[in-house]
Design a protein around this motif. Structure first.
Motif, PDB file in Angstrom:
ATOM      1  N   VAL B 283       1.692  -2.940   1.778  1.00  0.00           N
ATOM      2  CA  VAL B 283       1.649  -3.907   0.685  1.00  0.00           C
ATOM      3  C   VAL B 283       2.890  -4.788   0.769  1.00  0.00           C
ATOM      4  O   VAL B 283       3.898  -4.396   1.337  1.00  0.00           O
ATOM      5  CB  VAL B 283       1.570  -3.229  -0.702  1.00  0.00           C
ATOM      6  N   LEU B 284       2.791  -5.952   0.186  1.00  0.00           N
ATOM      7  CA  LEU B 284       3.918  -6.894   0.215  1.00  0.00           C
ATOM      8  C   LEU B 284       4.988  -6.463  -0.780  1.00  0.00           C
ATOM      9  O   LEU B 284       4.668  -6.130  -1.919  1.00  0.00           O
ATOM     10  CB  LEU B 284       3.432  -8.287  -0.198  1.00  0.00           C
ATOM     11  N   LYS B 285       6.220  -6.523  -0.339  1.00  0.00           N
ATOM     12  CA  LYS B 285       7.355  -6.225  -1.213  1.00  0.00           C
ATOM     13  C   LYS B 285       7.183  -4.885  -1.932  1.00  0.00           C
ATOM     14  O   LYS B 285       7.322  -4.796  -3.161  1.00  0.00           O
ATOM     15  CB  LYS B 285       7.555  -7.342  -2.253  1.00  0.00           C
ATOM     16  N   GLU B 286       6.894  -3.868  -1.148  1.00  0.00           N
ATOM     17  CA  GLU B 286       6.668  -2.542  -1.718  1.00  0.00           C
ATOM     18  C   GLU B 286       7.846  -2.103  -2.586  1.00  0.00           C
ATOM     19  O   GLU B 286       7.674  -1.453  -3.623  1.00  0.00           O
ATOM     20  CB  GLU B 286       6.474  -1.543  -0.570  1.00  0.00           C
ATOM     21  N   ASP B 287       9.049  -2.495  -2.145  1.00  0.00           N
ATOM     22  CA  ASP B 287      10.272  -2.060  -2.818  1.00  0.00           C
ATOM     23  C   ASP B 287      10.391  -2.518  -4.267  1.00  0.00           C
ATOM     24  O   ASP B 287      11.137  -1.930  -5.036  1.00  0.00           O
ATOM     25  CB  ASP B 287      11.490  -2.523  -2.008  1.00  0.00           C
ATOM     26  N   VAL B 288       9.652  -3.553  -4.685  1.00  0.00           N
ATOM     27  CA  VAL B 288       9.791  -3.975  -6.072  1.00  0.00           C
ATOM     28  C   VAL B 288       8.891  -3.168  -7.021  1.00  0.00           C
ATOM     29  O   VAL B 288       8.923  -3.372  -8.232  1.00  0.00           O
ATOM     30  CB  VAL B 288       9.571  -5.504  -6.281  1.00  0.00           C
TER      31      VAL B 288
END
Lengths: 195, 300
Positions: B283-288
């Motif tokens: 997924v995109l930008k999992e860290d957020v």
């Protein structure tokens, strides 16, 4: 008068509470309209010449549009069908850019048909079986609608899934997917400032 | 100002959402303007509406569209199905960046023609990098270009949506099938949600959309592609007016490469589940921590 902190609390609650009219929260289940089998788009121009036939001087003898049967049917047109010397390629304009494949890995001696590696004759319309025997991974993705695209319905109780045919996107003789000119260049105000 | 207090009084009587309405009444941007009819100004929050209210509103939107745009449209209140959670996956090995998805979105969702608005932005990425900052959206050469791959980005229908959290009036919320919707009639246009979205997936209607009558898609839903008023936010709804009735999203059908896979995450036999179980998706930008329902994968 509601005080502000209480209001915050109520707002949090509001996320969980449903609808004033509870029947509006979800739709009535969709009535099944059937159990639709997946359809596969069928090209209409199979068995029709797309590459013109030229004579020794390169002059067009037969333009695109003729049926294979004209020359390869049970009664070939004698004016048109003149077999060349044995080991010579007749359809000189057909160029294969598909690995190192040769005509008979796909075409049958009955030119109006194709055949699989084990010799089983198949009709042109069943071409996917031909591609599938050499391209297992793409075929596996394809039957799970993860290669080749889809139209119609994801819910097959409402309507059919319609898959494209391999040859809609890959010309058998030169199957590399063609480059495209992009459409719809953005002209909104958000072009800059992404992160 | 008279209108404000009357409205607040009316709303606070109506229970929990009345409180939300109350905040709305306090919101500085809400103002009665002459183009707004009294009924519209007094309209309740989406979740507070009875079926009769809704029917009236839908017919009103239809006649308003006829008056303002000269088009005969059919607006429905398309509700989610039970036991449904939509998921979308995109194969980055296949996408060639032709932008036909963005174009199809533009037409399907009745976007403003002059600005060429769309819920999808296609990023031209540099091979070997996942930096969105270094991507280009304005490329104008044949695709795919050597050394690049292409990443269409639209609303990720997050499981933990920052846009919903920041909305001061609950005009945007997560619906029963995971789709995040906007009640355009409730939105005050503060654009907090736009700022909160890590995917730049929300759009603001700076002006009332301009669309010639013959280009208007008449198959509309209250929460999706009906023509939005000026000054409100809008976003991708996975074409809920289509998908909630079993059809595929417009961007998927328009994709000439077959890069997109859509379906019900709760159905273990669905195409989308097959992709999630058999491909290495991310997924995109999992860290957020937004928990998107939109997935990307590479074939090779």
């Amino acid at each position: 008068m509601i005080t502000v902190p209480l209001l915050g609390l109520l707002l949090n609650l509001a996320c969980d509470t449903g609808y004033t009219d509870a029947s509006r929260q979800f739709a009535e289940p969709l009535a099944s309209r059937g159990d639709f089998p997946t359809e596969i788009h069928e090209p209409t121009d199979f068995g029709i010449l797309k590459t013109p036939i030229v004579d020794d001087e390169g002059k067009e003898k037969l333009p695109a549009g003729a049926a294979c049967e004209t020359c390869h049917g049970p009664e070939p047109d004698p004016d048109l069908y003149t077999p060349p010397p044995a080991d010579e390629n007749y359809h000189t304009q057909v160029e294969i850019k598909h690995g190192k494949l040769t005509c008979y890995q796909c075409h049958d001696r009955d030119r109006t048909k194709l055949h699989l590696a084990d010799g089983t004759q198949i009709e042109f319309v069943d071409v996917i079986a031909l591609c599938a025997q050499c391209h297992g991974p793409q075929y596996r993705n394809y039957i799970h609608d993860a290669h080749g695209g889809l139209n119609g319905y994801w819910d097959t109780s409402q309507g059919a899934k319609i898959r494209n045919n391999c040859v809609d996107c890959h010309v058998p003789h030169a199957p590399a997917f063609k480059k495209a000119t992009p459409v719809f260049r953005p002209r909104d105000r958000y072009l800059k400032g992404r992160d | 100002m008279d209108e404000f207090t009357r409205r607040a009084a009316l709303k606070s009587g109506a229970g929990v959402l009345g409180a939300a309405a109350f905040t709305r009444a306090l919101a500085p941007l809400t103002e009665w303007v002459p183009t707004l009819s009294k009924d519209e100004f007094l309209q309740k929050h989406y979740r507070e509406l009875s079926r009769e209210d809704m029917d009236k509103i839908l017919r009103h939107i239809e006649s308003k569209t006829k008056k303002l745009y000269g088009a005969d449209v059919h607006v429905q209140d398309v509700r989610p199905q039970r036991d449904m959670e939509f998921g979308y996956a995109l194969n980055l090995s296949i996408c060639i960046g032709c932008r036909r998805c963005a174009q199809a979105c533009h037409k399907e969702n009745n976007h403003d023609r002059p600005t060429g608005n769309s819920y999808i932005r296609v990023l031209e990425m540099t091979q070997g990098s996942m930096s969105l900052a270094k991507s280009d959206v304005d490329y104008d050469h044949d695709v795919p270009a050597e050394g690049h791959f292409y990443m269409p980005v639209q609303c990720q229908q997050c499981g933990n949506p920052p846009c919903v959290k920041v909305c001061p009036v609950e005009a945007t919320f997560k619906d029963g099938d995971g789709i995040i919707v906007v009640d355009y009639d409730w939105c005050i246009g503060c654009r907090y949600c736009e700022a909160a979205c890590p995917y730049h997936a929300r759009r603001f209607n700076w002006s009332a959309p301009q669309i010639p009558a013959e280009d208007i898609n008449p198959n509309q839903a209250y929460l999706s592609n009906r023509i939005r008023p000026q000054g409100v936010m809008e976003k991708c709804t996975f074409c809920l007016h289509r998908t909630r009735k079993g059809r595929l999203p417009a961007c998927l059908e328009a994709c000439p490469t077959g890069a997109r896979v859509f379906g019900n995450l709760k159905d273990e036999h669905s195409d989308i589940r097959w992709v999630l179980e058999n491909k290495r998706v991310f997924v995109l930008k999992e860290d957020v921590g937004t928990l998107p329902s939109f997935f990307y994968f590479f074939d090779k």
